[in-house]
Design a protein around this motif. Structure first.
Motif, PDB file in Angstrom:
ATOM      1  N   SER A  30      32.679  46.056  53.948  1.00  8.40           N
ATOM      2  CA  SER A  30      33.368  44.557  53.836  1.00  8.40           C
ATOM      3  C   SER A  30      32.660  43.537  52.699  1.00  8.40           C
ATOM      4  O   SER A  30      34.048  42.837  51.964  1.00  8.40           O
ATOM      5  N   ALA A  31      31.749  43.499  52.744  1.00  8.03           N
ATOM      6  CA  ALA A  31      30.838  42.470  51.356  1.00  8.03           C
ATOM      7  C   ALA A  31      31.869  43.061  50.048  1.00  8.03           C
ATOM      8  O   ALA A  31      31.749  42.002  49.670  1.00  8.03           O
ATOM      9  N   ASP A  32      31.738  44.447  49.297  1.00  3.41           N
ATOM     10  CA  ASP A  32      32.262  44.335  48.695  1.00  3.41           C
ATOM     11  C   ASP A  32      33.007  44.885  48.179  1.00  3.41           C
ATOM     12  O   ASP A  32      33.496  44.131  47.685  1.00  3.41           O
ATOM     13  N   ARG A  33      34.190  45.089  49.604  1.00  5.12           N
ATOM     14  CA  ARG A  33      35.890  44.377  48.787  1.00  5.12           C
ATOM     15  C   ARG A  33      35.913  42.809  48.682  1.00  5.12           C
ATOM     16  O   ARG A  33      36.566  42.523  47.989  1.00  5.12           O
ATOM     17  N   LEU A  34      34.768  41.845  49.690  1.00  2.00           N
ATOM     18  CA  LEU A  34      35.667  40.484  49.287  1.00  2.00           C
ATOM     19  C   LEU A  34      35.189  40.249  48.291  1.00  2.00           C
ATOM     20  O   LEU A  34      35.812  39.187  47.664  1.00  2.00           O
ATOM     21  N   ALA A  35      33.963  41.090  47.973  1.00  2.00           N
ATOM     22  CA  ALA A  35      33.482  40.136  46.319  1.00  2.00           C
ATOM     23  C   ALA A  35      34.316  40.922  45.542  1.00  2.00           C
ATOM     24  O   ALA A  35      34.127  39.954  44.153  1.00  2.00           O
ATOM     25  N   THR A  36      34.775  41.815  45.298  1.00  2.00           N
ATOM     26  CA  THR A  36      35.839  42.152  44.869  1.00  2.00           C
ATOM     27  C   THR A  36      36.948  41.326  44.565  1.00  2.00           C
ATOM     28  O   THR A  36      37.578  41.111  43.272  1.00  2.00           O
ATOM     29  N   ALA A  37      37.556  41.257  45.457  1.00  2.00           N
ATOM     30  CA  ALA A  37      38.577  39.295  45.548  1.00  2.00           C
ATOM     31  C   ALA A  37      38.174  38.288  45.203  1.00  2.00           C
ATOM     32  O   ALA A  37      38.650  37.963  44.130  1.00  2.00           O
ATOM     33  N   VAL A  38      36.986  38.010  45.169  1.00  2.00           N
ATOM     34  CA  VAL A  38      36.622  37.173  44.958  1.00  2.00           C
ATOM     35  C   VAL A  38      36.701  36.488  43.965  1.00  2.00           C
ATOM     36  O   VAL A  38      37.771  35.762  42.528  1.00  2.00           O
ATOM     37  N   SER A  39      36.261  38.207  42.763  1.00  2.00           N
ATOM     38  CA  SER A  39      35.312  37.822  41.203  1.00  2.00           C
ATOM     39  C   SER A  39      37.216  38.457  40.787  1.00  2.00           C
ATOM     40  O   SER A  39      37.392  37.158  39.169  1.00  2.00           O
ATOM     41  N   ALA A  40      37.952  38.841  41.076  1.00  2.00           N
ATOM     42  CA  ALA A  40      39.109  38.767  40.227  1.00  2.00           C
ATOM     43  C   ALA A  40      40.015  37.522  40.644  1.00  2.00           C
ATOM     44  O   ALA A  40      40.651  37.037  38.928  1.00  2.00           O
ATOM     45  N   LEU A  41      39.564  36.688  41.962  1.00  2.00           N
ATOM     46  CA  LEU A  41      40.879  35.185  41.102  1.00  2.00           C
ATOM     47  C   LEU A  41      39.890  34.477  41.513  1.00  2.00           C
ATOM     48  O   LEU A  41      40.508  33.684  40.596  1.00  2.00           O
ATOM     49  N   ALA A  42      38.092  34.327  40.146  1.00  2.00           N
ATOM     50  CA  ALA A  42      37.760  33.800  39.682  1.00  2.00           C
ATOM     51  C   ALA A  42      37.663  33.949  38.629  1.00  2.00           C
ATOM     52  O   ALA A  42      38.135  32.480  37.959  1.00  2.00           O
TER      53      ALA A  42
END
Length: 117
Positions: A30-42
């Motif tokens: 879950s953390a991996d998926r969230l980190a990917t999404a946050v990175s893309a948005l940033a």
């Protein structure tokens, strides 16, 4: 509300701390998926901010108003306006500049002079 560097740094620190806490609490997947999404948005937000900054950036200009008297003597130079480099493309504006007087080979100007440095 005025946006200051201290406020920006504080908010950034709070967001980083919140994300770090979230990553620690979540399971790895879950953390991996969230980190990917946050990175893309940033990344998208960063590109947008960079383009906005480039489009709205203005070169600082100069303004001289109601200046005093300038006197140049014997090979010296004086200005009661603005003395800027010739290759400077900044917008310059002068009004009600003071008197400029030169004697003995001096140079004096009231207004704007662009010259090689």
């Amino acid at each position: 509300m005025k946006l200051t560097p201290h406020l920006v740094l504080s908010v950034t620190g709070v967001v980083v701390a919140a994300l770090a806490t979230t990553f620690v609490v979540l399971r790895w997947e879950s953390a991996d998926r969230l980190a990917t999404a946050v990175s893309a948005l940033a990344a998208v937000a960063s590109v947008g901010v960079a383009v906005w900054a480039a489009v709205t950036a203005r070169r600082a200009g100069g303004r001289a108003e109601s200046t005093g008297r300038a006197t140049a003597e014997a090979g010296s130079y004086a200005t009661s306006g603005i003395d800027a480099p010739a290759d400077d493309s900044a917008t310059l504006d002068v009004s009600a500049t003071g008197d400029a007087e030169a004697s003995g080979g001096g140079q004096a100007i009231t207004g704007i002079r662009r010259r090689d440095r």
